[in-house]
Design a protein around this motif. Structure first.
Motif, PDB file in Angstrom:
ATOM      1  N   HIS A 167      -3.956  -2.435   4.869  1.00 33.13           N
ATOM      2  CA  HIS A 167      -3.967  -2.969   3.502  1.00 33.13           C
ATOM      3  C   HIS A 167      -5.339  -3.562   3.148  1.00 33.13           C
ATOM      4  N   GLU A 208       7.541   7.120  -3.194  1.00 28.28           N
ATOM      5  CA  GLU A 208       6.180   6.582  -3.192  1.00 28.28           C
ATOM      6  C   GLU A 208       5.177   7.610  -2.667  1.00 28.28           C
ATOM      7  N   ALA A 241      -1.752  -1.139  -4.358  1.00 29.21           N
ATOM      8  CA  ALA A 241      -0.588  -1.586  -3.602  1.00 29.21           C
ATOM      9  C   ALA A 241       0.707  -1.233  -4.328  1.00 29.21           C
ATOM     10  N   ASN A 269      16.689  -0.280  -6.241  1.00 28.33           N
ATOM     11  CA  ASN A 269      15.328  -0.827  -6.313  1.00 28.33           C
ATOM     12  C   ASN A 269      14.458   0.093  -7.156  1.00 28.33           C
ATOM     13  N   ALA A 279      -0.413  -6.606   1.478  1.00 32.35           N
ATOM     14  CA  ALA A 279       0.692  -5.645   1.566  1.00 32.35           C
ATOM     15  C   ALA A 279       1.521  -5.645   0.281  1.00 32.35           C
ATOM     16  N   ASP A 280       1.558  -6.808  -0.412  1.00 32.74           N
ATOM     17  CA  ASP A 280       2.345  -6.923  -1.641  1.00 32.74           C
ATOM     18  C   ASP A 280       1.497  -7.256  -2.860  1.00 32.74           C
ATOM     19  N   HIS A 281       0.191  -7.230  -2.720  1.00 30.29           N
ATOM     20  CA  HIS A 281      -0.699  -7.579  -3.833  1.00 30.29           C
ATOM     21  C   HIS A 281      -1.848  -6.573  -3.933  1.00 30.29           C
ATOM     22  N   LYS A 339      10.893   5.721  -0.042  1.00 29.74           N
ATOM     23  CA  LYS A 339       9.656   6.005   0.688  1.00 29.74           C
ATOM     24  C   LYS A 339       9.101   7.370   0.290  1.00 29.74           C
ATOM     25  N   LYS A 362       5.277  -1.972  -4.085  1.00 29.86           N
ATOM     26  CA  LYS A 362       6.391  -2.683  -3.476  1.00 29.86           C
ATOM     27  C   LYS A 362       7.681  -2.311  -4.195  1.00 29.86           C
ATOM     28  N   GLN A 404       7.345  -0.445  -7.774  1.00 30.04           N
ATOM     29  CA  GLN A 404       6.303  -1.030  -8.609  1.00 30.04           C
ATOM     30  C   GLN A 404       4.962  -0.750  -7.929  1.00 30.04           C
TER      31      GLN A 404
END
Length: 226
Positions: free
Chosen positions: A51, A160, A175, A186, A20-22, A157, A177, A189
Motif C-alpha cells: 500500500h 475489484e 485505494a 457490500n 490500506a483503507d485510505h 474480490k 475498500k 468504494q
C-alpha cells in the motif's frame, strides 16, 4: 497523522496499514501531509509494503510544480526522517518581481528612433521568451466511486480485480475498500485520479458497468479538482 519514523520497519508498517483503507494521508485529495511523508520516505520502500509502494508511485506521478502547489516548496530532510518547512527562496521572489518591472514600451516621452524601436523589440522578445518557459499545470481530478454488486453472492474480490483491469491514458487507480449497504451486501468504494483532458468520467463509468456479471451500478461518491 503520526506514523512514527517511516524509515523504520515499525513506522513503515503503521503507514502501510493506514494506506490500506485510505488514498491519501488526509482526505480524498493530495495535500501538504502527503508531501511531508513523501519527502520523509525519499524513495519507495522495498519489501511487503504494497500500500505504501502504491501510494508512493501515485504521489511521484505528479510534477514537482504540482506537488509544490499542495503546500509550498518541497520539504527538506532533517535528522530522524522528519521533514521541516523550507523558507521561501528569495531568488524566486526576485524573479517574480522582474515580471512587474519589465518596461515593454519605454517612456511615453522618449523620442521614437530606430534605436528606441530596436530596444523595445528586444525587450518584448525577451519577455515573451521568459513567459513561454513557465510550465503549464495539468488539470487533474480525484474521484471516489461507489461500485454496487447485484447481491450478497457477488464475488467482490473479482469485481475489484475486473475494475482495476481498466487502463486509460491519464487514469491511475488508488485505494479501495468494501462498505456495507445492508442485508449482507457490500459495495466497492474505489478511488482514482484522472487527467481531465484525457479521461471522460462518463466513459469510465460505462467501462465499469460493462462487467455485467458483477456490477449493478456505478455512482460518484466524491469528485474533487486537484
Amino acid at each position: 497523522m503520526a506514523f512514527g519514523d517511516v524509515k523504520t520497519p515499525k513506522g513503515l508498517q503503521e503507514l502501510n496499514n493506514f494506506l490500506a483503507d485510505h488514498s491519501y494521508i488526509e482526505g480524498y485529495v493530495p495535500s501538504k501531509a502527503d508531501l511531508s511523508v513523501f519527502e520523509a520516505l525519499g524513495k519507495a520502500p522495498a519489501g511487503d509494503y504494497v500500500h505504501v509502494q502504491r501510494w508512493y508511485r501515485h504521489i511521484a506521478s505528479f510534477s514537482s510544480q504540482e506537488r509544490a502547489a499542495w503546500g509550498g516548496q518541497a520539504l527538506p530532510q532533517v535528522a530522524g526522517g522528519k521533514p521541516t518547512v523550507a523558507a521561501p527562496a528569495k531568488p524566486a521572489a526576485a524573479a517574480a518581481d522582474d515580471d512587474d518591472d519589465v518596461d515593454l514600451f519605454g517612456s511615453e516621452d522618449e523620442e521614437e528612433s530606430a534605436e528606441a524601436a530596436k530596444l523595445k523589440e528586444e525587450r518584448l522578445a525577451a519577455y515573451n521568451a521568459k513567459k513561454s518557459k513557465k510550465p503549464a499545470l495539468i488539470a487533474k481530478s480525484s474521484i471516489l466511486l461507489d461500485v454496487k454488486p447485484w447481491d450478497d453472492e457477488t464475488d467482490m474480490k473479482e469485481m475489484e480485480k475486473s475494475v482495476r483491469t481498466i487502463e486509460m491514458d491519464g487514469l491511475l487507480w488508488g485505494a479501495a475498500k468494501l462498505v456495507p449497504v445492508g442485508y449482507g451486501i457490500n459495495k466497492l468504494q474505489i478511488c482514482c485520479v484522472i487527467e481531465d483532458d484525457k479521461v471522460s468520467v462518463d466513459e469510465l463509468q460505462e467501462k465499469i458497468q460493462d462487467f455485467e456479471d458483477f456490477v449493478q451500478s456505478v455512482d460518484i461518491a466524491a469528485f474533487n479538482k486537484i
